[in-house]
Write a protein that holds these residues in place. Structure first.
Motif, PDB file in Angstrom:
ATOM      1  N   THR A  65       0.860  -1.177   0.000  1.00 33.17           N
ATOM      2  CA  THR A  65       0.000   0.000   0.000  1.00 33.17           C
ATOM      3  C   THR A  65       0.900   1.231   0.000  1.00 33.17           C
ATOM      4  O   THR A  65       1.810   1.342   0.823  1.00 33.17           O
ATOM      5  N   VAL A  66       0.621   2.141  -0.920  1.00 36.57           N
ATOM      6  CA  VAL A  66       1.428   3.350  -1.061  1.00 36.57           C
ATOM      7  C   VAL A  66       0.515   4.567  -0.953  1.00 36.57           C
ATOM      8  O   VAL A  66      -0.523   4.627  -1.612  1.00 36.57           O
ATOM      9  N   ILE A  67       0.918   5.517  -0.104  1.00 35.01           N
ATOM     10  CA  ILE A  67       0.231   6.790  -0.010  1.00 35.01           C
ATOM     11  C   ILE A  67       1.075   7.782  -0.803  1.00 35.01           C
ATOM     12  O   ILE A  67       2.259   7.962  -0.526  1.00 35.01           O
ATOM     13  N   VAL A  68       0.465   8.410  -1.782  1.00 35.02           N
ATOM     14  CA  VAL A  68       1.183   9.295  -2.687  1.00 35.02           C
ATOM     15  C   VAL A  68       0.659  10.720  -2.529  1.00 35.02           C
ATOM     16  O   VAL A  68      -0.547  10.959  -2.660  1.00 35.02           O
ATOM     17  N   ALA A  69       1.573  11.631  -2.225  1.00 37.44           N
ATOM     18  CA  ALA A  69       1.243  13.052  -2.127  1.00 37.44           C
ATOM     19  C   ALA A  69       1.644  13.727  -3.428  1.00 37.44           C
ATOM     20  O   ALA A  69       2.774  13.574  -3.893  1.00 37.44           O
ATOM     21  N   VAL A  70       0.711  14.456  -4.017  1.00 34.06           N
ATOM     22  CA  VAL A  70       0.959  15.136  -5.285  1.00 34.06           C
ATOM     23  C   VAL A  70       0.814  16.639  -5.078  1.00 34.06           C
ATOM     24  O   VAL A  70      -0.169  17.091  -4.492  1.00 34.06           O
ATOM     25  N   ARG A  71       1.802  17.365  -5.553  1.00 36.12           N
ATOM     26  CA  ARG A  71       1.704  18.821  -5.600  1.00 36.12           C
ATOM     27  C   ARG A  71       1.783  19.240  -7.056  1.00 36.12           C
ATOM     28  O   ARG A  71       2.551  18.647  -7.835  1.00 36.12           O
ATOM     29  N   VAL A  93      -5.124   2.782  -8.302  1.00 36.89           N
ATOM     30  CA  VAL A  93      -5.427   3.948  -7.465  1.00 36.89           C
ATOM     31  C   VAL A  93      -6.819   3.718  -6.885  1.00 36.89           C
ATOM     32  O   VAL A  93      -7.818   3.794  -7.587  1.00 36.89           O
ATOM     33  N   VAL A  94      -6.878   3.414  -5.590  1.00 36.22           N
ATOM     34  CA  VAL A  94      -8.152   3.052  -4.980  1.00 36.22           C
ATOM     35  C   VAL A  94      -8.833   4.210  -4.254  1.00 36.22           C
ATOM     36  O   VAL A  94     -10.026   4.138  -3.954  1.00 36.22           O
ATOM     37  N   GLU A  95      -8.078   5.271  -3.960  1.00 32.78           N
ATOM     38  CA  GLU A  95      -8.649   6.463  -3.344  1.00 32.78           C
ATOM     39  C   GLU A  95      -7.891   7.681  -3.820  1.00 32.78           C
ATOM     40  O   GLU A  95      -6.676   7.619  -3.997  1.00 32.78           O
ATOM     41  N   VAL A  96      -8.614   8.794  -4.023  1.00 30.87           N
ATOM     42  CA  VAL A  96      -8.007  10.064  -4.416  1.00 30.87           C
ATOM     43  C   VAL A  96      -8.739  11.178  -3.683  1.00 30.87           C
ATOM     44  O   VAL A  96      -9.969  11.208  -3.675  1.00 30.87           O
ATOM     45  N   TYR A  97      -7.977  12.086  -3.093  1.00 26.08           N
ATOM     46  CA  TYR A  97      -8.555  13.220  -2.376  1.00 26.08           C
ATOM     47  C   TYR A  97      -7.888  14.512  -2.830  1.00 26.08           C
ATOM     48  O   TYR A  97      -6.668  14.567  -2.977  1.00 26.08           O
ATOM     49  N   ARG A  98      -8.693  15.558  -3.040  1.00 27.30           N
ATOM     50  CA  ARG A  98      -8.158  16.905  -3.246  1.00 27.30           C
ATOM     51  C   ARG A  98      -8.055  17.521  -1.869  1.00 27.30           C
ATOM     52  O   ARG A  98      -9.026  17.509  -1.102  1.00 27.30           O
ATOM     53  N   MET A  99      -6.882  18.031  -1.543  1.00 34.15           N
ATOM     54  CA  MET A  99      -6.571  18.434  -0.174  1.00 34.15           C
ATOM     55  C   MET A  99      -6.461  19.950  -0.032  1.00 34.15           C
ATOM     56  O   MET A  99      -6.270  20.661  -1.013  1.00 34.15           O
ATOM     57  N   SER A 100      -6.538  20.398   1.220  1.00 32.27           N
ATOM     58  CA  SER A 100      -6.147  21.763   1.540  1.00 32.27           C
ATOM     59  C   SER A 100      -4.731  21.695   2.101  1.00 32.27           C
ATOM     60  O   SER A 100      -4.244  20.620   2.441  1.00 32.27           O
ATOM     61  N   LEU A 106      -3.977  13.615  -2.552  1.00 32.47           N
ATOM     62  CA  LEU A 106      -3.471  12.455  -1.829  1.00 32.47           C
ATOM     63  C   LEU A 106      -4.111  11.223  -2.451  1.00 32.47           C
ATOM     64  O   LEU A 106      -5.332  11.174  -2.629  1.00 32.47           O
ATOM     65  N   LEU A 107      -3.279  10.242  -2.790  1.00 28.83           N
ATOM     66  CA  LEU A 107      -3.750   9.024  -3.438  1.00 28.83           C
ATOM     67  C   LEU A 107      -3.370   7.816  -2.599  1.00 28.83           C
ATOM     68  O   LEU A 107      -2.317   7.806  -1.962  1.00 28.83           O
TER      69      LEU A 107
END
Length: 150
Positions: A65-71, A93-100, A106-107
């Motif tokens: 399981t990999v948590i990927v932070a994208v900027r 990619v099982v989850e994707v969130y647009r973050m503040s 975050l994926l």
């Protein structure tokens, strides 16, 4: 709005959506027809989104399981559309969130192993221009649930 009986029904279905309606009704303190009508209402109202089987990732060889932070330096609607469409087509990619905050997206990605993740990473970086992609590998899963607090 949902009442305590609806909450009991939802708790039962979150635990096991294959429970026969007769058992759901008995455990919720209802007869079958009113219980069935409540479930149908909650499906129609979008409270019950869908019923699915939760699979065991390890048993399927997806133990990483990999948590990927994208900027990104781009925040246009076109970029978001391209990015969202691209990651939506990637089954890993099982989850994707647009973050503040400092991280834009975050994926959560599942992979067979590190080499498999490298393949996924290369595919991800072609989806849309990204400023920074940072990967963190989960060492141990402490809690994972699909059940929501009721």
């Amino acid at each position: 709005m949902i009442d305590p009986t609806d909450r009991r029904i939802l708790a039962i279905l979150q635990e096991d959506a294959t429970v026969p309606i007769a058992e759901v009704a008995a455990r919720a303190g209802l007869s079958q027809t009113p219980c069935w009508k409540r479930i149908k209402r909650m499906e129609r109202d979008g409270i019950i989104d869908r019923r699915v089987a939760v699979l065991n990732r390890d048993a399927l060889g997806l133990g990483v399981t990999v948590i990927v932070a994208v900027r990104t330096a781009q925040h246009s609607d076109e970029w978001l559309h391209s990015f969202a469409e691209g990651v939506s087509r990637m089954p890993e990619v099982v989850e994707v969130y647009r973050m503040s905050g400092e991280i834009d997206y975050l994926l959560k990605i599942v992979a067979r192993d590190i080499a498999d993740y490298d393949r996924i990473y290369r595919k991800l970086t072609k989806v849309a221009p990204m400023h920074d992609v940072s990967s963190s590998f989960a060492m141990q899963e402490i809690k994972s649930t699909t059940a929501l607090p009721l």
